[in-house]
Design a protein around this motif. Structure first.
Motif, PDB file in Angstrom:
ATOM      1  N   MET A  33     -41.607 -54.364   3.453  1.00 35.11           N
ATOM      2  CA  MET A  33     -41.181 -52.865   3.815  1.00 35.11           C
ATOM      3  C   MET A  33     -40.641 -52.354   2.488  1.00 35.11           C
ATOM      4  O   MET A  33     -40.633 -53.196   1.338  1.00 35.11           O
ATOM      5  N   ASN A  34     -40.657 -51.003   2.062  1.00 38.21           N
ATOM      6  CA  ASN A  34     -40.446 -50.477   0.829  1.00 38.21           C
ATOM      7  C   ASN A  34     -39.123 -49.775   0.821  1.00 38.21           C
ATOM      8  O   ASN A  34     -38.802 -48.956   1.859  1.00 38.21           O
ATOM      9  N   GLU A  35     -38.531 -49.962  -0.136  1.00 43.58           N
ATOM     10  CA  GLU A  35     -37.186 -49.528  -0.102  1.00 43.58           C
ATOM     11  C   GLU A  35     -37.302 -48.033  -1.004  1.00 43.58           C
ATOM     12  O   GLU A  35     -37.913 -47.903  -1.762  1.00 43.58           O
ATOM     13  N   GLY A  36     -36.361 -47.058  -0.206  1.00 42.47           N
ATOM     14  CA  GLY A  36     -36.366 -45.869  -0.994  1.00 42.47           C
ATOM     15  C   GLY A  36     -35.166 -45.286  -1.297  1.00 42.47           C
ATOM     16  O   GLY A  36     -34.058 -45.810  -1.012  1.00 42.47           O
ATOM     17  N   PRO A  37     -34.736 -44.309  -1.879  1.00 43.72           N
ATOM     18  CA  PRO A  37     -33.754 -43.586  -2.346  1.00 43.72           C
ATOM     19  C   PRO A  37     -32.709 -43.228  -1.183  1.00 43.72           C
ATOM     20  O   PRO A  37     -32.915 -43.306   0.122  1.00 43.72           O
ATOM     21  N   GLY A  38     -31.476 -43.354  -1.723  1.00 43.41           N
ATOM     22  CA  GLY A  38     -30.793 -42.905  -2.806  1.00 43.41           C
ATOM     23  C   GLY A  38     -30.065 -41.527  -2.697  1.00 43.41           C
ATOM     24  O   GLY A  38     -29.266 -41.375  -1.872  1.00 43.41           O
ATOM     25  N   HIS A  39     -30.310 -40.731  -3.672  1.00 45.23           N
ATOM     26  CA  HIS A  39     -29.623 -39.449  -3.695  1.00 45.23           C
ATOM     27  C   HIS A  39     -30.652 -38.489  -3.940  1.00 45.23           C
ATOM     28  O   HIS A  39     -31.336 -38.429  -4.829  1.00 45.23           O
ATOM     29  N   VAL A  40     -30.795 -37.779  -2.772  1.00 46.37           N
ATOM     30  CA  VAL A  40     -31.914 -36.775  -2.623  1.00 46.37           C
ATOM     31  C   VAL A  40     -31.263 -35.249  -1.977  1.00 46.37           C
ATOM     32  O   VAL A  40     -30.794 -35.584  -0.926  1.00 46.37           O
ATOM     33  N   PRO A  41     -31.450 -34.195  -2.367  1.00 50.36           N
ATOM     34  CA  PRO A  41     -31.237 -33.190  -1.646  1.00 50.36           C
ATOM     35  C   PRO A  41     -32.146 -32.806  -0.706  1.00 50.36           C
ATOM     36  O   PRO A  41     -33.060 -33.275  -0.377  1.00 50.36           O
ATOM     37  N   LEU A  42     -31.723 -32.360   0.439  1.00 53.18           N
ATOM     38  CA  LEU A  42     -32.409 -32.179   1.885  1.00 53.18           C
ATOM     39  C   LEU A  42     -33.940 -31.627   1.696  1.00 53.18           C
ATOM     40  O   LEU A  42     -34.643 -32.290   2.039  1.00 53.18           O
ATOM     41  N   HIS A  43     -33.880 -30.772   0.624  1.00 49.52           N
ATOM     42  CA  HIS A  43     -35.385 -30.024   0.614  1.00 49.52           C
ATOM     43  C   HIS A  43     -36.243 -30.933  -0.214  1.00 49.52           C
ATOM     44  O   HIS A  43     -37.462 -30.762  -0.116  1.00 49.52           O
ATOM     45  N   LYS A  44     -35.922 -31.905  -0.719  1.00 48.21           N
ATOM     46  CA  LYS A  44     -36.847 -32.902  -1.559  1.00 48.21           C
ATOM     47  C   LYS A  44     -37.147 -34.078  -0.583  1.00 48.21           C
ATOM     48  O   LYS A  44     -37.758 -35.031  -0.938  1.00 48.21           O
ATOM     49  N   ILE A  45     -36.450 -34.433   0.586  1.00 46.97           N
ATOM     50  CA  ILE A  45     -36.602 -35.464   1.288  1.00 46.97           C
ATOM     51  C   ILE A  45     -38.143 -35.658   1.704  1.00 46.97           C
ATOM     52  O   ILE A  45     -38.448 -36.991   1.828  1.00 46.97           O
ATOM     53  N   PRO A  46     -38.824 -34.966   2.480  1.00 47.74           N
ATOM     54  CA  PRO A  46     -39.856 -34.707   3.033  1.00 47.74           C
ATOM     55  C   PRO A  46     -41.109 -35.294   2.074  1.00 47.74           C
ATOM     56  O   PRO A  46     -41.888 -36.417   2.468  1.00 47.74           O
ATOM     57  N   GLU A  47     -40.923 -35.048   0.798  1.00 49.10           N
ATOM     58  CA  GLU A  47     -42.066 -35.517  -0.236  1.00 49.10           C
ATOM     59  C   GLU A  47     -41.708 -37.096  -0.507  1.00 49.10           C
ATOM     60  O   GLU A  47     -42.806 -37.725  -0.617  1.00 49.10           O
ATOM     61  N   ASN A  48     -40.549 -37.598  -0.235  1.00 50.52           N
ATOM     62  CA  ASN A  48     -40.413 -38.913  -0.256  1.00 50.52           C
ATOM     63  C   ASN A  48     -41.123 -39.837   0.922  1.00 50.52           C
ATOM     64  O   ASN A  48     -41.617 -40.772   0.443  1.00 50.52           O
ATOM     65  N   MET A  49     -40.981 -39.098   1.917  1.00 51.56           N
ATOM     66  CA  MET A  49     -41.755 -39.985   3.230  1.00 51.56           C
ATOM     67  C   MET A  49     -43.132 -39.589   3.124  1.00 51.56           C
ATOM     68  O   MET A  49     -43.795 -40.783   3.312  1.00 51.56           O
ATOM     69  N   ARG A  50     -43.722 -38.533   2.620  1.00 52.90           N
ATOM     70  CA  ARG A  50     -45.008 -38.309   2.558  1.00 52.90           C
ATOM     71  C   ARG A  50     -45.794 -39.120   1.614  1.00 52.90           C
ATOM     72  O   ARG A  50     -46.545 -40.004   1.966  1.00 52.90           O
ATOM     73  N   LYS A  51     -45.095 -39.392   0.431  1.00 57.32           N
ATOM     74  CA  LYS A  51     -45.744 -40.242  -0.750  1.00 57.32           C
ATOM     75  C   LYS A  51     -45.615 -41.618  -0.199  1.00 57.32           C
ATOM     76  O   LYS A  51     -46.636 -42.444  -0.504  1.00 57.32           O
ATOM     77  N   GLN A  52     -44.600 -42.224   0.426  1.00 54.58           N
ATOM     78  CA  GLN A  52     -44.412 -43.556   0.779  1.00 54.58           C
ATOM     79  C   GLN A  52     -45.374 -43.752   1.681  1.00 54.58           C
ATOM     80  O   GLN A  52     -46.193 -44.991   1.749  1.00 54.58           O
ATOM     81  N   LEU A  53     -45.581 -43.060   2.968  1.00 53.15           N
ATOM     82  CA  LEU A  53     -46.682 -43.145   3.828  1.00 53.15           C
ATOM     83  C   LEU A  53     -47.848 -43.446   3.311  1.00 53.15           C
ATOM     84  O   LEU A  53     -48.826 -44.252   3.315  1.00 53.15           O
ATOM     85  N   GLU A  54     -48.416 -42.395   2.190  1.00 50.73           N
ATOM     86  CA  GLU A  54     -49.570 -42.270   1.603  1.00 50.73           C
ATOM     87  C   GLU A  54     -49.716 -43.364   0.679  1.00 50.73           C
ATOM     88  O   GLU A  54     -50.752 -44.176   0.714  1.00 50.73           O
ATOM     89  N   TRP A  55     -48.802 -43.876  -0.195  1.00 48.12           N
ATOM     90  CA  TRP A  55     -49.150 -44.813  -1.353  1.00 48.12           C
ATOM     91  C   TRP A  55     -48.896 -46.191  -0.843  1.00 48.12           C
ATOM     92  O   TRP A  55     -49.578 -47.126  -1.462  1.00 48.12           O
ATOM     93  N   CYS A  56     -47.873 -46.232   0.201  1.00 52.62           N
ATOM     94  CA  CYS A  56     -47.747 -47.626   0.466  1.00 52.62           C
ATOM     95  C   CYS A  56     -48.287 -48.056   1.955  1.00 52.62           C
ATOM     96  O   CYS A  56     -47.881 -49.101   2.541  1.00 52.62           O
ATOM     97  N   ASN A  57     -49.468 -47.252   2.340  1.00 49.70           N
ATOM     98  CA  ASN A  57     -50.194 -47.635   3.447  1.00 49.70           C
ATOM     99  C   ASN A  57     -49.397 -47.662   4.617  1.00 49.70           C
ATOM    100  O   ASN A  57     -49.592 -48.811   5.414  1.00 49.70           O
ATOM    101  N   GLU A  58     -48.408 -46.942   4.827  1.00 50.88           N
ATOM    102  CA  GLU A  58     -47.735 -46.924   6.198  1.00 50.88           C
ATOM    103  C   GLU A  58     -46.965 -48.153   6.333  1.00 50.88           C
ATOM    104  O   GLU A  58     -46.265 -48.518   7.508  1.00 50.88           O
TER     105      GLU A  58
END
Ligand code: SF4
Length: 647
Positions: free
Chosen positions: A407-432
């Motif tokens: 599994m991949n660890e993720g952040p951390g401190h992120v404002p609400l409006h920047k959260i979706p980008e984290n999930m999108r990139k993780q799914l795409e870059w780390c093959n789900e």
């Protein structure tokens, strides 16, 4: 309960002769002796083991005499969940009988019984003896077959449904084949080291119930073995699906041994912490050999997953130069310092294949660390964070080539409006691969309340697909959490995970909400308490103003009082409407159909009950008439009890 022998660190005992010498702490291939009846029966490994280095020895102090440890009596399962009982569902899996735990809540109305997922583990065992070894037979059969690779991913890719998969599937009310397919695809993991025999397996993936992790572990200035075992028991009774032992103080090896032998849930660690301890606290003293030996030592003990910050590369470090709070991950900062000291690449990255070989032998899952996670809102989603995430993807695919679960660890401190980008990139870059996030905290202004700032972010990223949410306690940024903080953190994260499951449309989550709402609308106060995450607290808040017994059936509480209770007014409206409807139907000579009752969470033992046809934004079909009957019944009870609230 078994009463013979004591739980001791047999490796420490063997290495140090139990004479007060320093533990050698290497533990590679060291076998437990027959003198320790509760110790892990570990058959010898047939595969070639990496040779330990003798360059550095652990500075762990010898374990205290187990008999001298003073364990306090925690509130029991029954104290925490007064109307619940622990039950086991018998599940047949290819000739093996699995006993799958769940908690059954007894209700005064509604569905009568309601089953919920349970992480509390076997109750009533003395920590000195440890928990029963549920997986002994499963693991022994594989070792007798000579399986050189024993990861759940390996079996899943062979088309084999293991006992662990069947067990985890039964906990969630799912088809074991579905669990197998998700593990084979890398979208889910079952952290289950072959040496952690006390484990009740669970599955972590975004298509399953969202799981939560509780961090425990001592620091250089606080805590003891007893306190850490207590935190483990307290965290799991309230619902922690995994724990991480993040000890950085003394007795790291021994503390972990106690935690593992008493843990029914997967245990994770950050091995670089112990490597630093062995290096006398000097980062410069950490070498690959020291780190490798630490991994083998921990794998032998039974650690189920490791956070390794192999994605912190030399070229990423300058990207943090303009950050407000720099590198805030302890592991990340250690690896970064090592890189800069010799201007060399991260040794964990360089030795990734060697790390995978160890994981493959024991089935230790990897939680690829986010060493460059943002430590404040200002730094969220910056170049350093995403550069590391991209590397995590590369490391994930390399792990899968060796059938190692990731599994991949993720952040951390992120404002609400920047959260979706984290999930999108993780799914795409780390093959789900499953995402495992710390919070994230959505603001930095609330020290003392960071279990709340982070639970907001956790619910948000959980709803988007994060599989495992690492809790944050009210002590975050301020001090080492104690037992009470652990409970606060776990409850905050149980509700974040549940909110995420609701948003994902998980039917089991919806059923629990429906059952509690039904109890609330019928003024079945006891049922409302008992279906909640923390029944005792819910009851105490109610009883603070209305402690009398008749208040448990009253059609109001002290919030609005008897005349302004909107629920009660709503019931009266329904009664009036129904009376009018019945009169009309009587005129037309029509009959009402019998109603259905709500089912249970996780579709388990009382699933035979009729399922409601849940309607969007309204009560399940058939529930209205049942509610009507319930209201009348509760009203009658209230009158019979004297109808007295205020004396
Ligand atoms: S009095 Fe107000 S808060 Fe209490 S049950 Fe009625 S509507 Fe809910």
């Amino acid at each position: 309960m078994q009463a013979t022998g004591s739980l001791r660190c047999e490796r420490a005992k063997t290495a140090a002769g139990w004479t007060g010498q320093r533990c050698q702490g290497l533990c590679t291939g060291a076998r437990r002796t027959a003198a320790a009846p509760r110790a892990v029966a570990a058959p010898p490994d047939t595969a070639a083991a990496p040779e330990p280095s003798t360059a550095k020895l652990s500075v762990n102090r010898p374990q205290k005499d187990p008999e001298a440890l003073q364990f306090r009596q925690l509130p029991t399962f029954q104290d925490c969940f007064p109307a619940s009982e622990k039950h086991y569902r018998e599940v047949e899996h290819e000739g093996t009988q699995l006993r799958v735990p769940f908690r059954r809540v007894s209700l005064t109305g509604g569905s009568g019984l309601f089953d919920v997922y349970d992480t509390s583990g076997p109750q009533g065992f003395d920590p000195r003896q440890g928990l029963p070894k549920l997986r002994s037979g499963w693991v022994a059969a594989r070792e007798a077959r000579g399986d050189a690779v024993c990861t759940q991913m390996h079996y899943a890719r062979q088309g084999i449904v293991t006992e662990e998969m069947a067990f985890a599937a039964a906990r969630e009310g799912l088809d074991p084949e579905f669990v197998r397919a998700e593990v084979a695809a890398g979208r889910a993991i079952i952290p289950a080291n072959k040496r952690h025999l006390e484990l009740e397996p669970c599955v972590v993936g975004r298509k399953f119930l969202t799981k939560i992790n509780a961090n425990i572990g001592n620091s250089a200035v606080s805590s003891s073995i007893e306190e850490e075992v207590e935190k483990l028991q307290w965290a799991t009774i309230w619902g922690a699906d995994t724990v991480m032992d993040l000890s950085t103080g003394t007795n790291i090896h021994e503390t972990r041994e106690w935690v593992l032998r008493n843990s029914p849930v997967p245990v994770g660690t950050v091995p670089i912490y112990q490597a630093l301890e062995k290096a006398g606290g000097e980062v410069e003293g950490i070498t690959w050999e020291l780190f490798r030996d630490t991994l083998i030592e921990q794998a032998e003990q039974g650690v189920d997953y490791w956070t390794i910050h192999a994605g912190v590369l030399l070229r990423h470090i300058p990207l943090t130069a303009n950050r407000l709070t720099g590198i805030v991950s302890r592991g990340g900062s250690i690896h970064a310092k090592l890189c800069l000291l010799d201007h060399k690449e991260n040794f964990a990255y360089e030795h990734w294949d060697d790390i995978l070989d160890i994981c493959r032998r024991y089935d230790v899952a990897l939680s690829i660390g986010d060493g460059l996670r943002p430590g404040c809102q200002y730094d969220a989603n910056d170049a350093a964070q995403f550069a590391e995430l991209l590397t995590q993807g590369e490391l994930t695919r390399r792990a899968w080539e060796k059938d190692v679960q990731v599994m991949n660890e993720g952040p951390g401190h992120v404002p609400l409006h920047k959260i979706p980008e984290n999930m999108r990139k993780q799914l795409e870059w780390c093959n789900e691969a499953p995402f495992y996030t710390l919070g994230p905290l959505v603001t930095d202004i609330a020290p003392g309340y960071d279990h709340i700032t982070s639970a907001i972010g956790a619910a948000t990223i959980g709803a988007l697909g994060t599989a495992l949410l690492c809790y944050v306690t009210p002590k975050e940024h301020l001090g080492l959490p104690d037992r009470d903080d652990v409970k606060q953190g776990v409850i905050a994260y149980k509700l974040a995970a549940h909110a995420a499951d609701l948003a994902k449309g998980h039917p089991a989550a919806q059923r629990r909400d429906d059952e509690l709402s039904w109890a609330r609308f019928e003024f079945r106060w006891a049922d409302q308490f008992n279906l909640s995450l923390d029944p005792v607290t819910a009851r105490s808040f109610h009883d603070a103003t209305l402690p009398q017994e008749p208040a448990k059936t009253a059609h109001f509480c002290s919030m609005c009082g008897p005349k302004f209770c909107s629920m009660n007014i709503s019931q009266e409206l329904r009664q009036l409407a129904q009376q009018g409807e019945q009169a009309q139907q009587a005129q037309q000579g029509e009959q009402h159909a019998a109603p259905a009752a709500p089912a249970t969470e996780a579709g388990s033992a009382v699933q035979a009950r009729a399922e409601p046809a849940a309607g969007e934004g309204g009560a399940p079909a058939g529930q209205e008439q049942s509610a009507e009957e319930g209201m009348q019944r509760m009203s009658q009870q209230f009158k019979e009890m004297g109808a007295q609230i205020y004396h």
